[in-house]
Write a protein that holds these residues in place. Structure first.
Motif, PDB file in Angstrom:
ATOM      1  N   LEU A 257     -32.402   9.132 -16.717  1.00  0.00           N
ATOM      2  CA  LEU A 257     -32.302   8.911 -15.280  1.00  0.00           C
ATOM      3  C   LEU A 257     -31.731  10.144 -14.585  1.00  0.00           C
ATOM      4  O   LEU A 257     -32.255  10.595 -13.553  1.00  0.00           O
ATOM      5  N   VAL A 267     -36.702   7.335  -8.671  1.00  0.00           N
ATOM      6  CA  VAL A 267     -36.620   6.129  -9.504  1.00  0.00           C
ATOM      7  C   VAL A 267     -36.203   4.967  -8.610  1.00  0.00           C
ATOM      8  O   VAL A 267     -35.187   5.049  -7.912  1.00  0.00           O
ATOM      9  N   LEU A 289     -29.115   0.148 -13.431  1.00  0.00           N
ATOM     10  CA  LEU A 289     -30.082   0.157 -14.521  1.00  0.00           C
ATOM     11  C   LEU A 289     -30.575  -1.235 -14.910  1.00  0.00           C
ATOM     12  O   LEU A 289     -29.786  -2.139 -15.181  1.00  0.00           O
ATOM     13  N   THR A 331     -33.648   0.108 -11.237  1.00  0.00           N
ATOM     14  CA  THR A 331     -34.439   1.210 -11.793  1.00  0.00           C
ATOM     15  C   THR A 331     -35.870   0.818 -12.119  1.00  0.00           C
ATOM     16  O   THR A 331     -36.635   1.646 -12.636  1.00  0.00           O
TER      17      THR A 331
END
Length: 336
Positions: A257, A267, A289, A331
């Motif tokens: 990331l 993202v 995440l 994400t």
């Protein structure tokens, strides 16, 4: 009767003084204070009263000699830097501590040789071993556990040895299903260590998913298990043309990331990223995440429960499998 002044280290009350006060033998005091059921209840109560009156505290070393135990178990993990193993240890050590046991922790540093050496070395110094050995080949693990008993396995299995594990395959298939529902058909998998049982379970789940979804391609990229490995894979992920990346664990996902965002990749607009484990930091990345939450502390506590049963001569609980829960955050999004 007034309690005598508390003995300092130089004048520590001895077991002989307790025996004299209770009017019993030294062996009766020892057996009574260690809960031996063969001691007459009246005598046992008299010994306990005498010990309390004298403020007697048994020496841990003496207690270990009497019981033939160290009151310590060894736990071997592959990487103490990984918060997932820290959580397993936290759950295990808290549960063991409640039963007056200590935990000796050994880090095998992702090495098969270290797993092998540490297992034998720690067993000689403790009452039992709780082994998380993802690198050992199965045939070697099967041979090793016979000399370690009592032993409990985490995320492995071997014959009748008590075990607790997370179902990595089913959870990873759920992550793939989530990406598929979002329209992702070109996915990369950032693989963990080649010899890892957990990595093999993930690859098996990927193969099964692809076989059932002919429109989806999952490409494997050799990676690793930490932040640096994920960051180093950033260029290969971007060059692959994939719209989503599935990381071996959260540490790899976080490294990826950081790297792709530094390259200007958005993202999840340009690339969706999925981790695994749900370590404490996962919800605080930018964006948070998406991952699979492993109940690591519960695995540790359940591993101790089975070890305690073995140490007490009870029948241990059967194999326990927990299913990590898909945790959708920021994400992941629709395929570009």
């Amino acid at each position: 009767m007034p309690r005598p002044p508390r003995a300092d280290r130089a004048t520590r009350v001895t077991i002989a003084e307790v025996a004299a006060r209770a009017g019993v033998s030294l062996s009766t005091v020892s057996r009574a204070l260690n809960g031996n059921p063969t001691v007459d209840p009246v005598l046992a109560e008299r010994v306990k009263d005498a010990a309390a009156a004298l403020d007697y505290t048994a020496s841990p070393v003496a207690r270990s000699l009497v019981l033939g135990r160290t009151q310590t178990v060894a736990v071997i993990v592959p990487d103490l830097g990984n918060p997932t193993f820290q959580a397993i240890l936290r759950g295990l050590s808290h549960a063991a501590g409640a039963d007056d046991y200590h935990v000796l922790v050994a880090d095998s540093a992702e090495s098969v040789e270290e797993e092998r050496v540490l297992a034998g070395a720690t067993r000689r110094r403790t009452d039992g071993v709780i082994l998380c050995a993802p690198r050992l080949p199965q045939d070697e693990l099967d041979r090793l556990v016979g000399g370690l008993r009592p032993v409990v396995l985490i995320n492995r299995s071997s014959g009748d040895v008590p075990s607790v594990r997370a179902d990595y395959g089913t959870a990873l298939a759920a992550e793939l299903g989530h990406l598929h529902e979002l329209g992702h058909r070109r996915i990369v998998f950032l693989a963990g260590a080649p010899g890892s049982v957990a990595n093999a379970a993930r690859l098996e789940a990927i193969a099964g998913f692809v076989a059932a979804h002919a429109d989806t391609v999952v490409t494997e990229i050799a990676c690793g298990v930490d932040f640096e490995a994920g960051a180093d894979a950033g260029a290969a992920v971007l060059a692959s043309g994939a719209t989503a990346a599935l990381a071996f664990n959260d540490l790899v996902a976080m490294g990826l990331l950081s790297a792709v965002q530094a390259s200007g990749c958005r993202v999840p607009q340009d690339l969706s990223i999925v981790g695994f484990d749900d370590i404490p930091f996962a919800q605080y990345t930018t964006p948070p995440l998406t991952t699979a939450a492993v109940p690591a502390a519960e695995l540790g506590a359940q591993a101790w429960a089975r070890m305690r049963e073995l140490l007490e001569g009870d029948e241990p609980g059967g194999p326990l499998t927990v299913l990590p829960e898909l945790t959708v955050r920021g994400t992941t999004g629709p395929a570009a």
